[in-house]
Design an enzyme around this catalytic site. Structure first.
Site, short mmCIF file in Angstrom:
data_model
loop_
_atom_site.label_atom_id
_atom_site.label_comp_id
_atom_site.label_asym_id
_atom_site.label_seq_id
_atom_site.Cartn_x
_atom_site.Cartn_y
_atom_site.Cartn_z
CE LYS A 1 5.72 -43.99 6.91
NZ LYS A 1 5.15 -45.30 6.88
CD GLU B 1 -0.93 -34.19 -3.19
OE1 GLU B 1 0.20 -34.35 -2.75
OE2 GLU B 1 -1.92 -34.74 -3.72
N GLY C 1 0.65 -44.46 7.21
CA GLY C 1 0.21 -43.36 7.31
C GLY C 1 -1.29 -43.27 7.65
NE ARG C 2 -3.55 -48.37 4.15
CZ ARG C 2 -2.49 -48.36 3.52
NH1 ARG C 2 -1.94 -47.24 3.19
NH2 ARG C 2 -1.77 -49.45 3.22
CD GLU D 1 -3.23 -45.18 0.96
OE1 GLU D 1 -3.35 -44.20 -0.01
OE2 GLU D 1 -3.06 -44.92 2.08
CG HIS E 1 -33.85 -36.56 3.88
ND1 HIS E 1 -35.29 -36.59 3.88
CD2 HIS E 1 -33.64 -36.76 5.45
CE1 HIS E 1 -35.58 -36.64 5.21
NE2 HIS E 1 -34.65 -36.81 6.11
CE LYS F 1 1.72 -40.16 -3.61
NZ LYS F 1 2.52 -40.64 -2.50
O1 F6P Z 1 -0.38 -41.01 -1.61
C1 F6P Z 1 -0.78 -41.87 -0.40
C2 F6P Z 1 -0.22 -41.64 0.81
O2 F6P Z 1 1.04 -42.08 0.65
C3 F6P Z 1 -0.57 -42.18 2.03
O3 F6P Z 1 -0.56 -43.29 2.05
C4 F6P Z 1 -0.42 -41.12 2.97
O4 F6P Z 1 -1.16 -41.34 3.88
C5 F6P Z 1 -0.66 -39.81 2.23
O5 F6P Z 1 0.05 -40.26 0.90
C6 F6P Z 1 0.41 -38.80 2.72
O6 F6P Z 1 1.64 -39.22 2.93
P1 F6P Z 1 2.51 -38.27 3.81
O7 F6P Z 1 2.11 -38.40 5.15
O8 F6P Z 1 3.98 -38.79 3.56
O9 F6P Z 1 2.58 -36.81 3.32
#
Ligand code: F6P
Length: 529
Positions: free
Chosen positions: A190, A196, A248-249, A334, A365, A494
């Protein structure tokens, strides 16, 4: 706010759930709700008519209906970020006019969907790609990764893979065996700044170039950040954008779902959207007591905020929903893991619970021992399909269903000491040894569970299930007074990771760091890390 409910809880704490069935032959029907062929059974809980009435009254007291309409009509209900919350609009192309900040939401959704349809159709039919790799994390990974697995029987596009972790092992292991000229990368972020995702995207681009591929035709982007996407080198026609009113979620219904659309095709994706929309309609129209998201939310509040059970297990008896617990961890924790209320005051109740789980029967199990005989109570949420997708393996499905039903029955009934003693006596034990062995075989029972049962895991049903959980989180958030749509709690880590980067690299000293962090860095450096 919860005083009445806490008093009711005190009165029924030691009542056996089984006794409620003995008193009321219609209990199973009376304490369940259905929507479009899906049944949510909450009769194996302590909730009775009086408790339900008190729970339902929370919805009116908190103004759930007004808040729901405010959200769906595009008001800025995410007040800490000043944003609308409109994931429902992603599955409603034809609703009445909806404008946010002067933009025509419906037109935007229609146009993006039609571009996704065209692009995914080309990817599926061109023969150019064997594999698709979605690079994203959190909401840009968990939803589509779960969905592609959930809808495997409908998967007839290129193979789909998901890389999320910045641990180089993830991308390295995923790319092993893939062809750098025949792999499409979808960079899903987003913000297009997530460390990452951007690190993995750059590594993927290097891999394509090194293998003789063409990043110009092998990358696409899903994002709200057009400039950053362009800076990365992805052309505008290969970018699928969305607005800041999609959290995002909550984003797998739009461009973030592109990998799913490539996997199952646009028609099946439409069915997925239609399932979500059907749940939205149900949520907006069903009375509270028959409203699945509402009753799921109220059951959760009963078990966590009122009864004080600290965690909730999500147990899908559906291997293809094995990523659902991870997805729900983000969606629920979250969204509602917060200690400040919308008005800036400290929350006057417990925030959302820890959510965890695993597919059945595997979990049986592993950790069910604790669920049945541990000292704490873990409310369990079972999910199961009436029918599987493997007609030749019907007996597998019957065994799966039998196990699911057996667990909720066992949790409720337990096994009293008299039965355990009789069993030991039948084995020839007596005296102190009989008593000792019998005690280990007692199940306290009276442990609550709910069951969500659906006809078959199709794209439509899957859409219903995900929208159900989204709205559950919303209802819980409104009742608790939480803004479910921000996530400030992820920021500090972060920021510190960014400042620790040069320290780990050895470019900066550990001066100013606490003793533990400094010692851990020293250990890593001593190991050659
Ligand atoms: O660190 C949490 C977060 O902001 C989530 O809410 C989001 O889904 C995820 O990181 C990834 O964010 P992005 O889509 O901006 O890379």
């Amino acid at each position: 706010m919860f005083d009445d409910l806490k008093r009711l809880r005190g009165a029924v704490e030691n009542r056996r759930i089984e006794s409620l069935f003995a008193e009321d032959a219609e209990r199973a029907a009376a304490f369940s709700a259905s929507c479009g062929g899906m049944l949510f059974d909450y009769s194996k809980t302590q909730i009775d008519a009086e408790i339900r009435a008190a729970l339902v009254s929370l919805c009116d007291a908190a103004g759930v209906a007004a808040r729901r309409e405010a959200m769906i009509s595009g008001e800025r209900v995410n007040e800490t970020e000043g944003r609308a919350v409109l994931h429902t609009a992603l599955r409603d192309r034809d609703g009445e006019d909806l404008f946010v900040g002067g933009e025509d939401v419906r037109a935007g959704v229609r146009s993006t969907l039609s571009r996704m349809r065209k692009f995914s159709g080309e990817v599926r039919s061109s023969g150019q790609y064997d594999d698709v790799v979605n690079i994203g994390i959190g909401g840009s990974d968990l939803g589509p990764a779960m969905a592609v697995l959930a809808l495997a029987p409908f998967h007839d596009g290129p193979r789909c893979h998901f890389v999320s972790n910045v641990d180089g092992a993830h991308i390295q292991d995923t790319l092993k065996g893939l062809d750098p000229k025949r792999t499409l990368f979808i960079v899903a972020s987003k913000t297009f700044t997530t460390i990452e995702t951007m690190t993995n995207a750059r590594t993927a681009r290097d891999w394509v170039v090194a293998g003789g591929g063409d990043p110009g035709t092998q990358f696409a982007a899903l994002s709200t950040a057009a400039e950053d996407v362009a800076d990365f080198g992805i052309a505008a026609e290969r970018m699928f954008s969305f607005e800041d009113w999609v959290g995002g979620r909550y984003s797998m219904w739009g461009p973030i779902g592109l990998s799913l659309m490539i996997a199952i095709g646009a028609e099946n994706f439409d069915q997925f959207l239609a399932g979500g929309k059907a749940m939205d309609d149900h949520f907006r129209s069903a009375p509270w007591e028959q409203n699945l998201p509402v009753m799921l939310a109220l059951t959760g509040i009963w078990h966590h905020q009122i009864c004080g059970h600290p965690t909730r297990a999500v147990l899908p008896y559906d291997q293809r929903l094995s990523r659902l617990p991870a997805y729900l961890q983000q969606l629920e924790m979250e969204s509602n893991g917060k200690s400040v209320a919308m008005d800036g005051q400290a929350l006057n109740c417990t925030s959302g619970p820890v959510v965890w789980g695993e597919a059945g029967t595997n979990g049986q199990h592993a950790f069910y021992q604790l669920i049945h005989q541990g000292t704490g109570v873990v409310p369990c949420e079972f999910l199961v399909a009436a029918r599987g997708h493997e007609p030749a393996l019907v007996h597998h499905h019957q065994l799966l269903v039998a196990n699911c039903l057996a667990q909720s029955e066992a949790l409720m009934r337990g096994r009293p000491i008299e039965v355990a003693r009789a069993r030991m006596a039948a084995k020839g034990l007596e005296g102190a040894e009989l008593e000792r062995q019998a005690r280990h075989r007692v199940f306290p029972g009276n442990r609550p569970s709910t069951t969500l049962i659906y006809p078959q895991l199709t794209p439509f049903v899957f859409g219903q299930i995900i929208a159900l959980y989204e709205h559950r989180v919303f209802v819980e958030g409104v009742i608790l007074g939480i803004n479910s749509y921000d996530q400030w709690g992820v920021e500090l880590g972060k920021e510190l990771a960014t400042s620790l980067g040069p320290v780990v690299e050895g470019k900066e000293s550990t001066a100013g760091k606490d003793g533990s962090t400094a010692a851990l860095v020293a250990f890593i450096h001593a190991q050659g890390g």
